[in-house]
Design a protein around this motif. Structure first.
Motif, PDB file in Angstrom:
ATOM      1  N   ALA A   9       1.022  -1.202   0.104  1.00 38.50           N
ATOM      2  CA  ALA A   9      -0.061   0.021  -0.573  1.00 38.50           C
ATOM      3  C   ALA A   9       0.871   1.603  -0.069  1.00 38.50           C
ATOM      4  CB  ALA A   9      -1.120  -0.074   1.080  1.00 38.50           C
ATOM      5  N   PHE A  10       2.065   1.107   0.638  1.00 39.68           N
ATOM      6  CA  PHE A  10       2.962   2.340   1.173  1.00 39.68           C
ATOM      7  C   PHE A  10       3.273   3.143  -0.733  1.00 39.68           C
ATOM      8  CE2 PHE A  10       7.188   4.612   1.371  1.00 39.68           C
ATOM      9  CZ  PHE A  10       6.745   5.749   1.989  1.00 39.68           C
ATOM     10  N   PHE A  11       4.222   1.332  -1.384  1.00 41.78           N
ATOM     11  CA  PHE A  11       4.488   1.465  -2.366  1.00 41.78           C
ATOM     12  C   PHE A  11       3.501   1.791  -3.372  1.00 41.78           C
ATOM     13  CE2 PHE A  11       7.661  -1.921  -1.326  1.00 41.78           C
ATOM     14  CZ  PHE A  11       9.023  -1.191  -0.958  1.00 41.78           C
ATOM     15  N   ASP A  12       2.646   1.462  -3.318  1.00 42.14           N
ATOM     16  CA  ASP A  12       1.335   1.970  -4.264  1.00 42.14           C
ATOM     17  C   ASP A  12       1.252   3.093  -4.133  1.00 42.14           C
ATOM     18  OD1 ASP A  12       1.533  -0.150  -5.536  1.00 42.14           O
ATOM     19  OD2 ASP A  12      -0.679  -0.409  -4.389  1.00 42.14           O
ATOM     20  N   LYS A  13       1.318   3.776  -3.533  1.00 45.44           N
ATOM     21  CA  LYS A  13       0.746   5.718  -2.482  1.00 45.44           C
ATOM     22  C   LYS A  13       2.094   6.844  -2.785  1.00 45.44           C
ATOM     23  CE  LYS A  13       0.620   8.845   1.568  1.00 45.44           C
ATOM     24  NZ  LYS A  13       0.908   8.035   2.856  1.00 45.44           N
ATOM     25  N   MET A  14       3.660   5.924  -3.652  1.00 46.33           N
ATOM     26  CA  MET A  14       3.978   6.899  -3.756  1.00 46.33           C
ATOM     27  C   MET A  14       4.049   6.372  -5.262  1.00 46.33           C
ATOM     28  SD  MET A  14       5.735   7.402  -1.426  1.00 46.33           S
ATOM     29  CE  MET A  14       4.900   7.933  -0.807  1.00 46.33           C
ATOM     30  N   LYS A  15       3.032   5.773  -5.842  1.00 49.54           N
ATOM     31  CA  LYS A  15       3.269   6.182  -7.210  1.00 49.54           C
ATOM     32  C   LYS A  15       2.800   7.329  -7.681  1.00 49.54           C
ATOM     33  CE  LYS A  15       2.936   0.971  -7.900  1.00 49.54           C
ATOM     34  NZ  LYS A  15       1.824  -0.110  -9.286  1.00 49.54           N
ATOM     35  N   PRO A  16       1.774   7.976  -6.968  1.00 53.65           N
ATOM     36  CA  PRO A  16       1.555   9.361  -8.116  1.00 53.65           C
ATOM     37  C   PRO A  16       2.375  10.946  -8.226  1.00 53.65           C
ATOM     38  CG  PRO A  16      -0.671   8.395  -6.220  1.00 53.65           C
ATOM     39  CD  PRO A  16       0.802   7.146  -6.344  1.00 53.65           C
ATOM     40  N   TYR A  17       3.745  10.048  -7.266  1.00 49.59           N
ATOM     41  CA  TYR A  17       4.818  11.571  -7.026  1.00 49.59           C
ATOM     42  C   TYR A  17       5.925  10.764  -8.038  1.00 49.59           C
ATOM     43  CZ  TYR A  17       2.600  12.355  -2.378  1.00 49.59           C
ATOM     44  OH  TYR A  17       2.342  12.511  -1.535  1.00 49.59           O
ATOM     45  N   MET A  18       5.486   9.801  -9.670  1.00 51.33           N
ATOM     46  CA  MET A  18       6.060   9.587 -10.332  1.00 51.33           C
ATOM     47  C   MET A  18       5.671  10.123 -11.264  1.00 51.33           C
ATOM     48  SD  MET A  18       6.976   5.376  -9.069  1.00 51.33           S
ATOM     49  CE  MET A  18       7.235   4.428  -8.352  1.00 51.33           C
ATOM     50  N   PRO A  19       6.374  10.798 -12.457  1.00 49.29           N
ATOM     51  CA  PRO A  19       5.748  10.625 -13.722  1.00 49.29           C
ATOM     52  C   PRO A  19       4.808   9.255 -14.076  1.00 49.29           C
ATOM     53  CG  PRO A  19       8.064  11.418 -13.710  1.00 49.29           C
ATOM     54  CD  PRO A  19       8.033  10.902 -12.389  1.00 49.29           C
ATOM     55  N   ARG A  20       3.571  10.348 -14.323  1.00 46.51           N
ATOM     56  CA  ARG A  20       3.088   9.637 -15.395  1.00 46.51           C
ATOM     57  C   ARG A  20       3.649   8.363 -15.939  1.00 46.51           C
ATOM     58  NH1 ARG A  20       0.058   8.435 -19.031  1.00 46.51           N
ATOM     59  NH2 ARG A  20       0.429   9.601 -20.977  1.00 46.51           N
ATOM     60  N   SER A  21       3.700   8.336 -16.921  1.00 52.89           N
ATOM     61  CA  SER A  21       4.722   7.733 -18.456  1.00 52.89           C
ATOM     62  C   SER A  21       5.311   6.224 -17.138  1.00 52.89           C
ATOM     63  CB  SER A  21       5.027   7.942 -19.063  1.00 52.89           C
ATOM     64  OG  SER A  21       6.713   8.306 -18.570  1.00 52.89           O
ATOM     65  N   HIS A  22       5.454   6.354 -16.190  1.00 57.16           N
ATOM     66  CA  HIS A  22       6.827   5.886 -15.696  1.00 57.16           C
ATOM     67  C   HIS A  22       6.256   4.670 -13.851  1.00 57.16           C
ATOM     68  CE1 HIS A  22      10.731   8.494 -15.361  1.00 57.16           C
ATOM     69  NE2 HIS A  22       9.999   8.082 -17.111  1.00 57.16           N
ATOM     70  N   ARG A  23       4.837   5.729 -13.970  1.00 58.24           N
ATOM     71  CA  ARG A  23       4.087   4.079 -12.566  1.00 58.24           C
ATOM     72  C   ARG A  23       3.092   3.674 -13.887  1.00 58.24           C
ATOM     73  NH1 ARG A  23       1.797  10.210 -11.809  1.00 58.24           N
ATOM     74  NH2 ARG A  23      -0.344  10.286 -12.904  1.00 58.24           N
ATOM     75  N   GLN A  24       3.051   4.045 -15.066  1.00 55.94           N
ATOM     76  CA  GLN A  24       2.076   3.453 -16.125  1.00 55.94           C
ATOM     77  C   GLN A  24       3.297   2.552 -16.135  1.00 55.94           C
ATOM     78  OE1 GLN A  24      -0.903   3.640 -17.263  1.00 55.94           O
ATOM     79  NE2 GLN A  24      -0.525   1.163 -17.623  1.00 55.94           N
ATOM     80  N   PHE A  25       4.568   1.872 -16.880  1.00 58.44           N
ATOM     81  CA  PHE A  25       5.342   1.556 -17.065  1.00 58.44           C
ATOM     82  C   PHE A  25       5.107   0.290 -16.133  1.00 58.44           C
ATOM     83  CE2 PHE A  25      10.109  -0.580 -16.054  1.00 58.44           C
ATOM     84  CZ  PHE A  25       9.859  -1.099 -17.487  1.00 58.44           C
ATOM     85  N   LEU A  26       5.493   0.563 -14.713  1.00 56.86           N
ATOM     86  CA  LEU A  26       4.799   0.063 -13.270  1.00 56.86           C
ATOM     87  C   LEU A  26       4.118  -1.273 -13.690  1.00 56.86           C
ATOM     88  CD1 LEU A  26       6.797   2.066 -10.751  1.00 56.86           C
ATOM     89  CD2 LEU A  26       7.386   0.603 -11.714  1.00 56.86           C
ATOM     90  N   ASP A  27       2.719  -0.740 -13.552  1.00 56.75           N
ATOM     91  CA  ASP A  27       1.961  -1.402 -13.638  1.00 56.75           C
ATOM     92  C   ASP A  27       1.426  -2.454 -14.670  1.00 56.75           C
ATOM     93  OD1 ASP A  27       0.524   0.007 -11.233  1.00 56.75           O
ATOM     94  OD2 ASP A  27      -0.356   1.828 -12.916  1.00 56.75           O
ATOM     95  N   ASP A  28       2.275  -2.017 -16.356  1.00 63.78           N
ATOM     96  CA  ASP A  28       1.958  -2.937 -17.068  1.00 63.78           C
ATOM     97  C   ASP A  28       2.819  -3.741 -17.485  1.00 63.78           C
ATOM     98  OD1 ASP A  28       0.711  -1.097 -18.273  1.00 63.78           O
ATOM     99  OD2 ASP A  28       1.710  -0.211 -20.162  1.00 63.78           O
ATOM    100  N   ILE A  29       4.254  -3.532 -16.580  1.00 67.39           N
ATOM    101  CA  ILE A  29       5.319  -5.075 -16.000  1.00 67.39           C
ATOM    102  C   ILE A  29       4.712  -5.411 -15.383  1.00 67.39           C
ATOM    103  CG2 ILE A  29       7.716  -5.334 -14.662  1.00 67.39           C
ATOM    104  CD1 ILE A  29       8.130  -4.422 -17.774  1.00 67.39           C
ATOM    105  N   GLN A  30       4.388  -5.021 -13.785  1.00 68.18           N
ATOM    106  CA  GLN A  30       3.501  -6.611 -13.163  1.00 68.18           C
ATOM    107  C   GLN A  30       2.294  -6.754 -14.242  1.00 68.18           C
ATOM    108  OE1 GLN A  30       2.283  -4.683  -9.943  1.00 68.18           O
ATOM    109  NE2 GLN A  30       1.602  -6.145  -8.684  1.00 68.18           N
ATOM    110  N   THR A  31       1.573  -6.037 -15.062  1.00 71.80           N
ATOM    111  CA  THR A  31       0.397  -6.766 -14.964  1.00 71.80           C
ATOM    112  C   THR A  31       0.737  -7.751 -16.468  1.00 71.80           C
ATOM    113  OG1 THR A  31      -1.218  -4.883 -14.785  1.00 71.80           O
ATOM    114  CG2 THR A  31      -1.762  -6.702 -17.059  1.00 71.80           C
ATOM    115  N   ARG A  32       2.083  -7.507 -17.063  1.00 75.05           N
ATOM    116  CA  ARG A  32       2.188  -8.671 -18.100  1.00 75.05           C
ATOM    117  C   ARG A  32       3.364  -9.521 -17.693  1.00 75.05           C
ATOM    118  NH1 ARG A  32       2.852  -7.630 -23.171  1.00 75.05           N
ATOM    119  NH2 ARG A  32       3.278  -9.892 -23.448  1.00 75.05           N
TER     120      ARG A  32
END
Length: 398
Positions: free
Chosen positions: A289-312
């Motif tokens: 939950a804390f790691f996820d809370k940190m994602k909005p502090y990252m550039p949008r494209s970078h957090r999208q990368f994290l989400d896509d890698i985790q999904t894939r």
């Protein structure tokens, strides 16, 4: 390969460079003349002396509200966010815990929140400001190494403070060699190519070891006293238990109610989070939950990368069901390298935060509220140990 699963985008689709990773390439040093007030007050030669003489707020309060929509292009927006973030944090923490204001004036809050909306990141100083967008190469004919990069904007701490940011850039640079193997490993697991997957995992493990070596360079130019007593308060957020601003801060002209913001944190870097996502590391719910809370502090494209890698990524599933002992051993080596990195990070935090906090009586401190927490606001040792233990658990489950 499962035809229902679209192929991963190229790194460029996430604004990630194979050579510089998540770092901003060719960062700007100054904004156009219209924004000279920001250029001037945020420049180290002006900003640092004003903080030392407790005069920053006075000068900020003289500023007018500038039109942030006159900024053009991603690099101007990133530089504006960097300049405004250090001005905001300096404005808040100039006089220590006992002198914090209840609000940020319109001349800062209105453009800062406007720029933050355009970039889709939070309006506070964070890793994407002071690390990713706060450096340039000195000699462009040579590769970016610690002796060939320069920090643009600074917090208190002199050359030691600049070294903290440079060493952090060095960690980001060390990560870059994991990017292509990481993408390749995800694809190899999809098609069941054990040989390629093993090769990629070996490369990733070597990179994680290099990241630890890069992190160790922090000792070369930063003392615990300077980080803990001089720099760290200016990396702190506002809001929550133990904060001198438990409700947060009002951003005048934007929000009537105070906003709570997390301060700068290593968890705002996409590097280790991307490795967790690719390797299938599952953390305890509160840690994740804390790691996820940190994602909005990252550039949008970078957090999208994290989400896509985790999904894939099916790497962990594929290895778990594989009878290939060599592959399983390589994967375990990869996880062990991450465990070792997290253990080393605990040593760093112990040196720069835990030990200094024990040397001072809190009543003697100018910044009492940040004495035993990470700059991101977490109770730092339990958090880091839990993240390390769940990483180790991934290895043991194989």
């Amino acid at each position: 390969m499962d035809s229902t699963r679209p192929p991963l985008l190229h790194l460029s689709g996430y604004h990630i460079s194979p050579d510089l990773g998540f770092l901003l390439e060719d960062a700007l040093e100054v904004l156009p003349e219209y924004f000279q007030a920001w250029n001037h007050l945020s420049s180290p030669s002006v900003y640092i002396p004003l903080l030392e003489t407790h005069g920053l707020r006075r000068e900020v309060n003289k500023m007018t509200v500038l039109d942030h929509t006159r900024l053009t292009g991603h690099r101007q927006l990133r530089l504006a966010h960097l300049q405004l973030s250090i001005l905001v944090n300096g404005y808040v923490w100039q006089d220590g815990d006992q002198g914090v204001p209840k609000s940020i004036p319109c001349c800062l809050s209105v453009p800062f929140c406007g720029v933050s909306r355009l970039l889709e990141i939070q309006p506070i100083l964070s890793h994407c400001d002071v690390a990713l967008a706060n450096w340039v190469v000195i000699d462009k004919q040579r590769p970016p190494t610690l002796d060939n990069i320069r920090v643009l904007y600074k917090l208190p701490g002199g050359e030691e403070g600049a070294w903290f940011f440079k060493a952090t850039v060095g960690v980001e640079l060390a990560y870059c060699s994991a990017l292509q193997p990481l993408m390749c490993a995800v694809e190899a697991a999809d098609v069941g190519d054990a040989q390629t997957l093993a090769k990629c995992l070996k490369s990733i493990a070597a990179t994680v070891n290099n990241i630890q070596a890069a992190l160790s360079r922090m000792h070369d130019g930063l003392s615990a006293d300077t980080f803990y007593n001089v720099m760290r308060p200016f990396l702190t957020g506002w809001g929550g238990e133990g904060s001198p601003l438990p409700e947060g801060l009002v951003y005048e002209g934007v929000n009537d109610e105070p906003l709570q913001m997390t301060g700068g944190s290593a968890a705002q870097s996409s590097t280790v989070q991307s490795l967790d996502a690719a390797l299938g590391i599952t953390h305890a719910p509160d840690i994740q939950a804390f790691f996820d809370k940190m994602k909005p502090y990252m550039p949008r494209s970078h957090r999208q990368f994290l989400d896509d890698i985790q999904t894939r990524s099916r790497i962990a599933t594929y290895v778990r069901t594989s009878s290939n002992e060599e592959l399983r051993g390589v994967y375990q080596d990869c996880i062990k390298s991450l465990v070792d990195l997290r253990s080393y990070h605990i040593q760093i935090v112990t040196k720069y935060i835990i030990v200094p906090s024990g040397k001072k009586k809190q009543e003697e401190e100018k910044y009492r509220s940040v004495s035993n927490k990470g700059t991101g606001g977490s109770s730092i040792l339990p958090f880091l140990k839990s993240a390390r233990n769940t990483t180790r658990g991934t290895d043991e489950s194989m």
